[in-house]
Write a protein that holds these residues in place. Structure first.
Motif, PDB file in Angstrom:
ATOM      1  N   GLU A   1     -16.335 -46.790  67.164  1.00  0.00           N
ATOM      2  CA  GLU A   1     -16.958 -48.004  67.694  1.00  0.00           C
ATOM      3  C   GLU A   1     -16.206 -49.257  67.243  1.00  0.00           C
ATOM      4  OE1 GLU A   1     -18.405 -45.937  65.640  1.00  0.00           O
ATOM      5  OE2 GLU A   1     -19.267 -46.998  63.928  1.00  0.00           O
ATOM      6  N   GLN A   2     -15.527 -49.159  66.081  1.00  0.00           N
ATOM      7  CA  GLN A   2     -14.698 -50.290  65.641  1.00  0.00           C
ATOM      8  C   GLN A   2     -13.412 -50.352  66.464  1.00  0.00           C
ATOM      9  OE1 GLN A   2     -14.076 -50.181  61.391  1.00  0.00           O
ATOM     10  NE2 GLN A   2     -16.253 -49.941  60.977  1.00  0.00           N
TER      11      GLN A   2
ATOM     12  N   SER B   1     -24.621 -55.218  72.948  1.00  0.00           N
ATOM     13  CA  SER B   1     -24.922 -55.358  71.521  1.00  0.00           C
ATOM     14  C   SER B   1     -24.916 -56.838  71.173  1.00  0.00           C
ATOM     15  CB  SER B   1     -23.845 -54.681  70.669  1.00  0.00           C
ATOM     16  OG  SER B   1     -23.672 -53.361  71.050  1.00  0.00           O
TER      17      SER B   1
ATOM     18  N   THR C   1     -23.023 -58.183  65.730  1.00  0.00           N
ATOM     19  CA  THR C   1     -22.598 -56.797  65.507  1.00  0.00           C
ATOM     20  C   THR C   1     -21.133 -56.619  65.901  1.00  0.00           C
ATOM     21  OG1 THR C   1     -24.827 -56.144  66.118  1.00  0.00           O
ATOM     22  CG2 THR C   1     -23.163 -54.399  66.073  1.00  0.00           C
ATOM     23  N   ILE C   2     -20.768 -57.216  67.043  1.00  0.00           N
ATOM     24  CA  ILE C   2     -19.385 -57.089  67.525  1.00  0.00           C
ATOM     25  C   ILE C   2     -18.424 -57.736  66.534  1.00  0.00           C
ATOM     26  CG2 ILE C   2     -17.817 -57.697  69.408  1.00  0.00           C
ATOM     27  CD1 ILE C   2     -20.024 -55.590  70.045  1.00  0.00           C
TER      28      ILE C   2
ATOM     29  N   THR D   1     -18.894 -58.205  63.349  1.00  0.00           N
ATOM     30  CA  THR D   1     -18.809 -57.406  62.130  1.00  0.00           C
ATOM     31  C   THR D   1     -17.894 -56.200  62.347  1.00  0.00           C
ATOM     32  OG1 THR D   1     -21.046 -58.079  61.575  1.00  0.00           O
ATOM     33  CG2 THR D   1     -20.178 -56.169  60.411  1.00  0.00           C
ATOM     34  N   ARG D   2     -18.053 -55.543  63.511  1.00  0.00           N
ATOM     35  CA  ARG D   2     -17.184 -54.378  63.798  1.00  0.00           C
ATOM     36  C   ARG D   2     -15.716 -54.797  63.839  1.00  0.00           C
ATOM     37  NH1 ARG D   2     -20.200 -51.418  68.775  1.00  0.00           N
ATOM     38  NH2 ARG D   2     -22.154 -51.033  67.703  1.00  0.00           N
ATOM     39  N   THR D   3     -15.463 -55.952  64.456  1.00  0.00           N
ATOM     40  CA  THR D   3     -14.088 -56.437  64.550  1.00  0.00           C
ATOM     41  C   THR D   3     -13.516 -56.678  63.156  1.00  0.00           C
ATOM     42  OG1 THR D   3     -14.722 -57.551  66.588  1.00  0.00           O
ATOM     43  CG2 THR D   3     -12.623 -58.185  65.624  1.00  0.00           C
TER      44      THR D   3
ATOM     45  N   LEU E   1     -14.566 -55.388  60.243  1.00  0.00           N
ATOM     46  CA  LEU E   1     -14.395 -54.134  59.510  1.00  0.00           C
ATOM     47  C   LEU E   1     -13.153 -53.399  60.004  1.00  0.00           C
ATOM     48  CD1 LEU E   1     -18.108 -52.923  59.312  1.00  0.00           C
ATOM     49  CD2 LEU E   1     -16.704 -53.866  57.463  1.00  0.00           C
ATOM     50  N   ALA E   2     -12.944 -53.423  61.326  1.00  0.00           N
ATOM     51  CA  ALA E   2     -11.793 -52.731  61.906  1.00  0.00           C
ATOM     52  C   ALA E   2     -10.497 -53.308  61.348  1.00  0.00           C
ATOM     53  CB  ALA E   2     -11.815 -52.860  63.429  1.00  0.00           C
TER      54      ALA E   2
END
Lengths: 205, 312
Positions: free
Chosen positions: A149-150, A173, A177-178, A180-182, A184-185
């Motif tokens: 998902e990341q 979403s 959330t997006i 944060t995923r970006t 973390l990625a």
């Protein structure tokens, strides 16, 4: 912070900077060498982002035209020349995508894109150099290690040219959330590439 | 999303070029002033600079390179051309001039020295030549004067063009100022919107759905939000027609059968309306709320055309 250069690629980075310095003195031969080194990656990226060979060719020409005109604006020692060139190309592609999407007729452009890590088959890839293949191996390996998902938001952002809010809409979403995923990625990718660089240096010591 | 005012959460998206323009501008401004965030951005830039390799490599057609270098050659040729005609054309006679004048003068003195009679003819010839030289000089002078006049004229043209440019500049500055005002207005509107949302979302806010009457359109709905002990109320309405000319939707609050007009409500073309107002007294002192379709100037008591109503 950490500049990415394994010993194998370190030399080419220094060479790139020397070439760009010559370009800044209006040496078109130096530009030709930079073109030979990086146009293949620029073209492949533009093809992937725009899905159209003619537009991708325009991007290649415009990118290196800008390298020629703006070579003086590259800050030596801050990032790599290759990254700078790719950044110019990427911005041009994003501009084109946003232009396309702002048109009322826009409906297509949702070309099915093959996931990056499924594209690792290099057989038949006769055009890429050893450095390109090595960098590709490193980045694809790193992409394979982050959660799907990341990876998805990273690909939509970089190769899809979508903004965080557009991605949030597409994936249904919250924007938070997006983001944060970006984050973390990219953090994970940074750590992975850094570790890779360390081990490459150990290998050569 | 700010973390101690550092846009930590947005920096990765910024480096990917994936922020909307206004947020990207905010992050860029922060990075310009904050070395630690700038370092963070740089560290991500290294990763992002590697991403294109994941797309593989593809040889662009040879014409791309040909066109690129033809374009470069064309501009370098262009910049080389103007150099030649810019050099001023100097008449080759210029440096010889003093000599040309010196010869007749010397001849004249020689003639004088040799004796007037013998020299008269010679001197006249010299004088004629001098006169011709003078005429030529006058002609040259005339030419120079003409050129000077022409230069003055083009000077005037340049001045006119300069003035036009300055006007254009002033115009552009005015437009810029206008745009800045618009941005400010938009920001203000955005802040109002945020206040709206934060009021509705506050834990102490209670809401009440208003009942529709037979005079309300089928899908019309209205909801009021208020806080006990406070005067503020917010009304959200959906599915209403815009009021016909001369009429207006008006919000009333009542207690002890005394109704007070609180505010008018403008319904947009999507049938949506929102109103945030402060009542004269805290909201829990009223026992009824209603929205009526009134004549524009009827503010003393509500009309019979009640659209929504509810007891509080």
């Amino acid at each position: 912070m950490s500049r990415l250069s394994s010993p194998a690629t370190g030399l080419s980075t220094a060479e790139d900077e020397a070439l760009l310095a010559r370009v800044a003195r209006s040496d078109s031969n130096a530009l030709e060498v930079l073109y030979e080194r990086h146009a293949r990656i620029v073209y492949a990226t533009a093809l992937r982002m725009l899905g159209n060979a003619e537009l991708a060719e325009d991007i290649v020409q415009e990118t290196f035209w800008r390298v020629w005109r703006r070579s003086g604006s590259f800050a030596a020692g801050r990032g790599q020349v290759a990254g700078w060139i790719f950044g110019i190309a990427h911005n041009l592609c994003i501009d084109e995508l946003r232009r396309q999407r702002s048109r009322p007729m826009y409906a297509h452009g949702e070309q099915e894109q093959q996931a990056l890590i499924e594209q690792t088959d290099d057989r038949g890839d006769v055009t890429s150099t050893a450095i390109e293949r090595e960098r590709r191996r490193v980045i694809v390996a790193a992409l394979a290690q982050i959660p799907p998902e990341q990876r998805e938001v990273l690909e939509l952002a970089y190769f899809g040219g979508f903004s965080q809010s557009e991605i949030a809409q597409r994936l249904n979403s919250p924007v938070g959330t997006i983001k944060t995923r970006t984050r973390l990625a990219l953090q994970k990718m940074r750590d992975l590439l850094h570790a890779q660089q360390m081990s490459a240096e150990d290998l050569h010591d | 999303m700010l973390n101690n005012d550092h846009p930590i959460e947005s920096i990765p998206a910024f480096v990917l070029g994936a922020l909307d323009a206004d947020e990207a501008a905010r992050v860029a401004a922060h990075l310009a002033a904050c070395p630690s965030c700038r370092a963070e951005a740089e560290s991500f830039r290294t990763v992002v600079g590697m991403l294109p390799y994941a797309a593989g490599a593809a040889e662009p057609p040879a014409r791309v390179k040909r066109q690129l270098f033809a374009r470069i050659a064309a501009t370098s040729a262009e910049s080389a051309v103007p150099a030649a005609p810019e050099r001023p054309v100097t008449p080759p006679s210029h440096s010889a001039k003093p000599v040309r004048w010196a010869v007749p003068v010397m001849a004249l003195s020689l003639a004088l020295a040799l004796g007037f009679g013998a020299a008269t003819f010679e001197a006249r010839a010299q004088a004629d030549r001098l006169a011709m030289e003078l005429a030529t000089s006058r002609q040259t002078l005339g030419l120079v004067e003409t050129q000077l006049a022409e230069s003055r004229q083009s000077g005037a043209e340049v001045a006119a063009r300069l003035m036009a440019s300055q006007q254009q500049l002033a115009h552009t500055q005015a437009q810029l100022a206008e745009s800045q005002r618009e941005v400010l207005a938009l920001q203000e509107a955005g802040q109002q919107g945020e206040q709206f949302v934060s009021f509705i979302a506050a834990p102490q806010t209670v809401s009440r759905t208003l009942g529709t009457t037979g005079q309300a359109p089928d899908k019309a709905s209205a909801r009021v939000f208020m806080q006990p002990g406070h005067n503020r109320l917010v009304v959200l309405i959906h599915g209403l027609h815009t009021a016909e000319p001369g009429k207006v939707y008006r919000l009333w609050l009542a207690r002890d059968n005394q109704a007070v007009a609180i505010g008018t409500i403008t319904v947009d073309e999507d049938g949506i309306a929102e109103l945030a107002v402060d009542a004269p007294e805290p909201m829990d002192t009223y026992d009824q709320v209603m929205i009526t379709l009134d004549a524009m100037d009827m503010t003393t008591r509500p009309s019979d055309e009640v659209i929504f109503e509810a007891n509080l």
